[in-house]
Design a protein around this motif. Structure first.
Motif, PDB file in Angstrom:
ATOM      1  N   ARG A  59     -51.411  31.001   6.778  1.00 18.88           N
ATOM      2  CA  ARG A  59     -50.228  31.770   6.387  1.00 18.88           C
ATOM      3  C   ARG A  59     -49.225  31.792   7.531  1.00 18.88           C
ATOM      4  O   ARG A  59     -49.584  31.819   8.708  1.00 18.88           O
ATOM      5  CB  ARG A  59     -50.626  33.197   6.012  1.00 18.88           C
ATOM      6  CG  ARG A  59     -51.385  33.282   4.697  1.00 18.88           C
ATOM      7  CD  ARG A  59     -51.615  34.727   4.306  1.00 18.88           C
ATOM      8  NE  ARG A  59     -50.374  35.461   4.179  1.00 18.88           N
ATOM      9  CZ  ARG A  59     -49.587  35.415   3.096  1.00 18.88           C
ATOM     10  NH1 ARG A  59     -49.910  34.653   2.071  1.00 18.88           N
ATOM     11  NH2 ARG A  59     -48.475  36.121   3.049  1.00 18.88           N
ATOM     12  N   SER A  60     -47.956  31.786   7.157  1.00 20.34           N
ATOM     13  CA  SER A  60     -46.889  31.854   8.146  1.00 20.34           C
ATOM     14  C   SER A  60     -46.350  33.278   8.176  1.00 20.34           C
ATOM     15  O   SER A  60     -46.283  33.947   7.135  1.00 20.34           O
ATOM     16  CB  SER A  60     -45.770  30.881   7.780  1.00 20.34           C
ATOM     17  OG  SER A  60     -44.594  31.175   8.507  1.00 20.34           O
ATOM     18  N   PRO A  61     -45.926  33.760   9.326  1.00 19.09           N
ATOM     19  CA  PRO A  61     -45.309  35.101   9.381  1.00 19.09           C
ATOM     20  C   PRO A  61     -44.001  35.172   8.601  1.00 19.09           C
ATOM     21  O   PRO A  61     -43.493  36.263   8.358  1.00 19.09           O
ATOM     22  CB  PRO A  61     -45.082  35.322  10.877  1.00 19.09           C
ATOM     23  CG  PRO A  61     -45.085  33.950  11.488  1.00 19.09           C
ATOM     24  CD  PRO A  61     -46.033  33.145  10.663  1.00 19.09           C
ATOM     25  N   ALA A  62     -43.471  34.007   8.211  1.00 21.96           N
ATOM     26  CA  ALA A  62     -42.213  33.980   7.457  1.00 21.96           C
ATOM     27  C   ALA A  62     -42.440  33.885   5.949  1.00 21.96           C
ATOM     28  O   ALA A  62     -41.481  33.736   5.187  1.00 21.96           O
ATOM     29  CB  ALA A  62     -41.356  32.811   7.923  1.00 21.96           C
ATOM     30  N   ALA A 110     -43.174  36.022   3.575  1.00 23.20           N
ATOM     31  CA  ALA A 110     -42.501  37.024   2.732  1.00 23.20           C
ATOM     32  C   ALA A 110     -41.027  36.681   2.569  1.00 23.20           C
ATOM     33  O   ALA A 110     -40.463  36.779   1.463  1.00 23.20           O
ATOM     34  CB  ALA A 110     -42.670  38.413   3.344  1.00 23.20           C
ATOM     35  N   LEU A 111     -40.385  36.273   3.666  1.00 21.74           N
ATOM     36  CA  LEU A 111     -38.975  35.855   3.590  1.00 21.74           C
ATOM     37  C   LEU A 111     -38.823  34.632   2.694  1.00 21.74           C
ATOM     38  O   LEU A 111     -37.874  34.551   1.888  1.00 21.74           O
ATOM     39  CB  LEU A 111     -38.452  35.535   4.992  1.00 21.74           C
ATOM     40  CG  LEU A 111     -38.241  36.720   5.930  1.00 21.74           C
ATOM     41  CD1 LEU A 111     -38.074  36.235   7.363  1.00 21.74           C
ATOM     42  CD2 LEU A 111     -37.026  37.532   5.493  1.00 21.74           C
ATOM     43  N   LEU A 112     -39.758  33.687   2.807  1.00 23.08           N
ATOM     44  CA  LEU A 112     -39.689  32.472   2.006  1.00 23.08           C
ATOM     45  C   LEU A 112     -39.819  32.778   0.516  1.00 23.08           C
ATOM     46  O   LEU A 112     -39.086  32.217  -0.308  1.00 23.08           O
ATOM     47  CB  LEU A 112     -40.797  31.510   2.449  1.00 23.08           C
ATOM     48  CG  LEU A 112     -40.881  30.176   1.702  1.00 23.08           C
ATOM     49  CD1 LEU A 112     -39.607  29.377   1.889  1.00 23.08           C
ATOM     50  CD2 LEU A 112     -42.083  29.372   2.214  1.00 23.08           C
ATOM     51  N   GLN A 113     -40.732  33.667   0.167  1.00 24.27           N
ATOM     52  CA  GLN A 113     -40.910  34.017  -1.242  1.00 24.27           C
ATOM     53  C   GLN A 113     -39.652  34.649  -1.826  1.00 24.27           C
ATOM     54  O   GLN A 113     -39.258  34.336  -2.954  1.00 24.27           O
ATOM     55  CB  GLN A 113     -42.102  34.959  -1.384  1.00 24.27           C
ATOM     56  CG  GLN A 113     -43.451  34.298  -1.134  1.00 24.27           C
ATOM     57  CD  GLN A 113     -44.584  35.296  -1.064  1.00 24.27           C
ATOM     58  OE1 GLN A 113     -44.390  36.491  -1.306  1.00 24.27           O
ATOM     59  NE2 GLN A 113     -45.779  34.810  -0.726  1.00 24.27           N
ATOM     60  N   ARG A 114     -39.025  35.531  -1.072  1.00 19.34           N
ATOM     61  CA  ARG A 114     -37.787  36.152  -1.570  1.00 19.34           C
ATOM     62  C   ARG A 114     -36.668  35.117  -1.669  1.00 19.34           C
ATOM     63  O   ARG A 114     -35.865  35.141  -2.608  1.00 19.34           O
ATOM     64  CB  ARG A 114     -37.367  37.303  -0.653  1.00 19.34           C
ATOM     65  CG  ARG A 114     -38.322  38.481  -0.643  1.00 19.34           C
ATOM     66  CD  ARG A 114     -38.566  39.018  -2.041  1.00 19.34           C
ATOM     67  NE  ARG A 114     -37.345  39.550  -2.640  1.00 19.34           N
ATOM     68  CZ  ARG A 114     -37.215  39.826  -3.947  1.00 19.34           C
ATOM     69  NH1 ARG A 114     -38.218  39.587  -4.771  1.00 19.34           N
ATOM     70  NH2 ARG A 114     -36.098  40.314  -4.421  1.00 19.34           N
ATOM     71  N   ALA A 115     -36.609  34.222  -0.701  1.00 14.86           N
ATOM     72  CA  ALA A 115     -35.582  33.172  -0.746  1.00 14.86           C
ATOM     73  C   ALA A 115     -35.765  32.302  -1.984  1.00 14.86           C
ATOM     74  O   ALA A 115     -34.796  31.999  -2.700  1.00 14.86           O
ATOM     75  CB  ALA A 115     -35.654  32.319   0.515  1.00 14.86           C
ATOM     76  N   ASP A 116     -37.013  31.898  -2.267  1.00 16.83           N
ATOM     77  CA  ASP A 116     -37.280  31.091  -3.456  1.00 16.83           C
ATOM     78  C   ASP A 116     -36.894  31.841  -4.724  1.00 16.83           C
ATOM     79  O   ASP A 116     -36.374  31.251  -5.689  1.00 16.83           O
ATOM     80  CB  ASP A 116     -38.755  30.702  -3.514  1.00 16.83           C
ATOM     81  CG  ASP A 116     -39.143  29.673  -2.451  1.00 16.83           C
ATOM     82  OD1 ASP A 116     -38.237  29.029  -1.889  1.00 16.83           O
ATOM     83  OD2 ASP A 116     -40.348  29.521  -2.187  1.00 16.83           O
ATOM     84  N   VAL A 174     -37.953  32.846  12.233  1.00 16.13           N
ATOM     85  CA  VAL A 174     -39.300  33.373  12.471  1.00 16.13           C
ATOM     86  C   VAL A 174     -40.287  32.236  12.705  1.00 16.13           C
ATOM     87  O   VAL A 174     -41.153  32.307  13.587  1.00 16.13           O
ATOM     88  CB  VAL A 174     -39.750  34.245  11.282  1.00 16.13           C
ATOM     89  CG1 VAL A 174     -41.211  34.672  11.438  1.00 16.13           C
ATOM     90  CG2 VAL A 174     -38.846  35.464  11.150  1.00 16.13           C
ATOM     91  N   ASP A 175     -40.179  31.173  11.886  1.00 14.01           N
ATOM     92  CA  ASP A 175     -41.112  30.046  11.969  1.00 14.01           C
ATOM     93  C   ASP A 175     -40.325  28.744  11.852  1.00 14.01           C
ATOM     94  O   ASP A 175     -40.142  28.216  10.757  1.00 14.01           O
ATOM     95  CB  ASP A 175     -42.157  30.147  10.848  1.00 14.01           C
ATOM     96  CG  ASP A 175     -43.236  29.078  10.973  1.00 14.01           C
ATOM     97  OD1 ASP A 175     -43.087  28.177  11.822  1.00 14.01           O
ATOM     98  OD2 ASP A 175     -44.226  29.141  10.220  1.00 14.01           O
ATOM     99  N   PRO A 176     -39.838  28.208  12.969  1.00 13.30           N
ATOM    100  CA  PRO A 176     -39.009  26.988  12.913  1.00 13.30           C
ATOM    101  C   PRO A 176     -39.743  25.772  12.378  1.00 13.30           C
ATOM    102  O   PRO A 176     -39.102  24.789  12.009  1.00 13.30           O
ATOM    103  CB  PRO A 176     -38.615  26.773  14.388  1.00 13.30           C
ATOM    104  CG  PRO A 176     -38.811  28.099  15.044  1.00 13.30           C
ATOM    105  CD  PRO A 176     -39.960  28.731  14.345  1.00 13.30           C
ATOM    106  N   ASP A 177     -41.078  25.814  12.339  1.00 17.68           N
ATOM    107  CA  ASP A 177     -41.851  24.665  11.879  1.00 17.68           C
ATOM    108  C   ASP A 177     -42.300  24.800  10.434  1.00 17.68           C
ATOM    109  O   ASP A 177     -43.252  24.121  10.021  1.00 17.68           O
ATOM    110  CB  ASP A 177     -43.092  24.483  12.777  1.00 17.68           C
ATOM    111  CG  ASP A 177     -42.710  24.182  14.212  1.00 17.68           C
ATOM    112  OD1 ASP A 177     -41.719  23.459  14.414  1.00 17.68           O
ATOM    113  OD2 ASP A 177     -43.395  24.688  15.127  1.00 17.68           O
ATOM    114  N   LEU A 178     -41.657  25.659   9.661  1.00 18.04           N
ATOM    115  CA  LEU A 178     -42.060  25.895   8.272  1.00 18.04           C
ATOM    116  C   LEU A 178     -41.316  24.918   7.354  1.00 18.04           C
ATOM    117  O   LEU A 178     -40.150  25.134   7.021  1.00 18.04           O
ATOM    118  CB  LEU A 178     -41.747  27.337   7.879  1.00 18.04           C
ATOM    119  CG  LEU A 178     -42.268  27.829   6.529  1.00 18.04           C
ATOM    120  CD1 LEU A 178     -43.781  27.709   6.447  1.00 18.04           C
ATOM    121  CD2 LEU A 178     -41.825  29.261   6.266  1.00 18.04           C
TER     122      LEU A 178
END
Length: 526
Positions: A148-151, A153-159, A183-187
Motif C-alpha cells: 500500500r502507498s501512503p497516497a 486515499a488521495l488516489l482513490q478520491r482522484a479516480d 506524497v509518493d512520487p513513484d506511484l
C-alpha cells in the motif's frame, strides 16, 4: 512504434539506443530525451517551450540551453547544422526532424528472444503450453499483494472525481493526483491518472493543447520505467488522440489492448478512431462487443452515431433521443440529438433541442458550429457569425474554427486572407483526420474554385469521411451541389456505406433494433 528508422539510423525507443549499421551512436541522457521528443512529434515543428517542458522539466531552461543540446545531439549523430540530414532548425520556432520516421518490422526469428521474455504466451503453441506460460506470467506479474502507498486515499478520491466527467470534478481530480505524487512520487497509478485528466482537460473541457502535451510527458515517465504498462500506453494514446495525432493514438491503443485485452475504455476509444477512418461496421462491432458498456461513458453515443452513418436513421434517432434525456452532462449526446433532428429535416425540433443543449453547461465548438449552420439556414448571417466566433474563442488553436469564423464573420474574408489560410495548410495531411480536407474545401469554395473544393471533399472521403446526410443538409457546401462532381462524390460515399450496412445486417452481432431490416437502402433506413 518501439523501433523506428530515420533515414540510415535505426532507433530502439525501448532500449534507448541509436544505431547506424552495426555501430551504436553515443546518444544518451538529455540528448536521448531530446531525440525521443522529436521522434514523438514526427516532422512537426517542436517549439522551444514544448522541448523545455517535455525534455528538461521540472528544470527551467532557455533557448540557448536547448540549442546547445541540439548541437551535442547533432555531433553524436554525425549531423551538420549547415546541411542537416536529421534535425533542422526552424528560425524563431524550434526544431523538427528532416524526414519522417518509419516503423521497423523485425522478422519473428530476430525478435523471438525479446518477445518471449516480455510476452511469452504469443510464442506458445498448443493449449498446454499456453496455460503454462500464462500461469508463469501471472506468477511473475503478481508475486504478492502490492504494498500500500501512503497516497492511496488521495488516489482513490482522484479516480472518483475523474470518473464523473465534468470540468469542475476533473479539476479536483488533477489537484488530487498532484497531491498524491507529492506524497509518493513513484506511484505510477497517480501519474497515469494525472496524464488522463490532463488530456481530458484538452479533449472534453476546452483546455489548451499544452495540457495534452503535459499528459504525454506524464505517460512517458511511466513508460520509461515500465515500457509494457498497458494503462500508461492507453493514457498516452488518449493524449495523442486529444492532440489529433490519430496514427500515434491508434498505435498506442492497439499496444495497450495487446497487453490488457480487458481494457474496455481503450477498446471504445480505438473504435471511435476506426469510425473516423470510415470503418463503420468494424467500429460498431467493437462497441457492441464490450462486456461492461455501462462503464464506458461515450459508448452509447458512439453506437448511435455509427448506426446513423450506416443509414439506420430510425434506430439511431431513438438512441440519440434516449441519450439526450439520460445524459444531460454528456457533451457529445448534447451535440448528437439536435444534429440528428436537423439531418432528418425536423428543423423546429432541432432548434429547440439545441437551445436546451446550450443551456446545459457543456460548451463545445461543435455545438456552436451546429448553431451557426442552423442560423445560416434561417438566413440570420449575423447570428451565424456570432456563433462561429464563439466556437473559435472556445478553442482558438483549432484551424477549422478559425476558418469558419473568418469566412462567415461580420467582416468579409479577403482573398489574401483565404489564400494565406490555404498556404498555411500546404503539405499538411491532417494527421489522419478528414477535417483538414473539409476545411480546404470551404476555403477553395470561397475562392470560387469549385473543382478544387470537390476534390478536397474526395480527399476527405479518402481519409474516412462518410456523412453524406450532412453534406446534403448543411448550408456550408450549398454552392457545390450544382457542380458536376457532386453526384459522384455522394455516390462514392453511399456505395461504401451500403456495403458496410449489408455487412452489419448479415452479422450475428447486429443490435436487436435492426432485426427485420434489409440491406437495401429503401428498407434499411428511415
Amino acid at each position: 512504434m518501439e523501433t523506428v528508422r530515420l533515414l540510415d539510423l535505426e532507433i530502439d525507443r525501448t532500449l534507448q539506443q541509436v544505431r547506424r549499421g552495426d555501430a551504436v551512436l553515443p546518444v544518451s541522457g538529455l540528448s536521448w530525451r531530446l531525440l525521443d521528443c522529436l521522434l514523438a512529434h514526427g516532422t512537426d515543428v517542436v517549439s522551444f517551450d514544448t522541448l523545455a517542458g517535455q525534455v528538461w522539466a521540472p528544470a527551467v531552461v532557455g533557448e540557448d540551453a536547448i540549442s546547445q543540446r541540439v548541437k551535442l545531439l547533432r555531433q553524436a549523430l554525425g549531423d551538420d547544422s549547415r546541411r542537416p540530414r536529421y534535425v533542422r532548425s526552424v528560425r524563431g520556432r524550434g526544431y523538427q526532424l528532416c524526414a519522417p520516421v518509419q516503423p521497423v518490422v523485425h522478422t519473428p526469428a530476430s525478435r523471438a528472444p525479446r518477445v518471449a521474455r516480455r510476452w511469452g504466451w504469443r510464442g506458445a503453441t498448443g493449449v498446454t503450453s499456453a496455460v503454462i506460460v500464462a500461469a508463469a506470467v501471472a506468477v511473475i506479474a503478481w508475486p504478492t499483494a502490492a504494498p500500500r502507498s501512503p497516497a492511496d486515499a488521495l488516489l482513490q478520491r482522484a479516480d472518483h472525481y475523474a470518473g464523473i466527467g465534468q470540468a469542475s470534478n476533473n479539476a479536483r481530480a488533477l489537484a488530487l493526483y498532484r497531491q498524491a505524487l507529492q506524497v509518493d512520487p513513484d506511484l505510477p497509478a497517480a501519474r497515469r491518472g494525472l496524464a488522463r485528466a490532463l488530456a481530458a482537460e484538452t479533449c472534453l473541457f476546452n483546455g489548451p493543447a499544452e495540457r495534452a502535451q503535459q499528459a504525454l510527458v506524464e505517460a512517458d515517465r511511466v513508460l520509461r520505467a515500465a515500457p509494457d504498462d498497458a494503462a500508461a500506453l492507453a493514457a498516452r494514446g488518449y493524449a495523442h488522440d486529444c492532440l489529433g495525432a490519430m496514427p500515434r493514438a491508434i498505435a498506442d491503443y492497439q499496444r495497450a489492448l495487446q497487453r490488457d485485452p480487458d481494457d474496455e475504455r481503450t477498446r471504445a476509444s480505438l473504435a471511435y478512431l476506426q469510425q473516423e477512418q470510415g470503418h463503420l461496421a468494424q467500429a460498431l462491432q467493437a462497441n457492441l462487443s464490450l462486456r461492461a458498456p455501462e462503464r464506458v461513458r461515450f459508448r452509447e453515443v458512439q453506437v448511435a452515431r455509427e448506426l446513423e452513418l450506416l443509414g439506420f436513421t430510425d434506430a439511431a434517432a431513438r438512441r440519440h433521443e434516449r441519450n439526450f434525456q439520460l445524459f444531460p452532462d454528456n457533451v457529445f449526446a448534447n451535440i448528437a440529438w439536435p444534429r440528428s433532428l436537423l439531418l432528418m429535416g425536423d428543423a423546429d425540433r432541432a432548434r429547440a433541442a439545441l437551445q436546451q443543449a446550450l443551456a446545459r453547461g457543456t460548451p463545445h465548438p461543435q455545438l456552436f458550429r451546429l448553431q451557426g449552420e442552423m442560423l445560416l439556414m434561417q438566413g440570420d448571417a449575423a447570428g451565424a457569425a456570432q456563433a462561429f466566433e464563439r466556437g473559435r474563442e472556445l478553442r482558438p488553436q483549432q484551424s477549422m474554427g478559425q476558418t469558419l469564423a473568418g469566412l462567415y464573420g461580420t467582416v468579409p474574408a479577403t482573398p489574401t486572407w483565404i489564400a494565406a489560410q490555404l498556404q498555411a495548410q500546404a503539405g499538411d495531411t491532417g494527421d489522419g483526420w478528414s477535417d483538414m480536407a473539409l476545411e480546404r474545401a470551404l476555403l477553395h469554395q470561397a475562392q470560387g474554385n469549385t473543382e478544387a473544393a470537390v476534390a478536397d471533399l474526395q480527399r476527405a472521403v479518402d481519409a474516412g469521411f462518410r456523412d453524406a446526410a450532412w453534406l446534403r443538409a448543411t448550408p456550408l457546401f450549398a454552392p457545390l451541389r450544382a457542380t458536376p462532381g457532386w453526384p459522384p462524390l455522394l455516390a462514392r460515399i453511399e456505395a461504401d456505406v451500403g456495403a458496410q450496412r449489408a455487412q452489419v445486417l448479415a452479422a450475428g452481432w447486429r443490435p436487436g433494433d435492426l432485426d427485420g431490416l434489409s440491406p437495401a437502402r429503401a428498407a434499411g433506413t428511415r
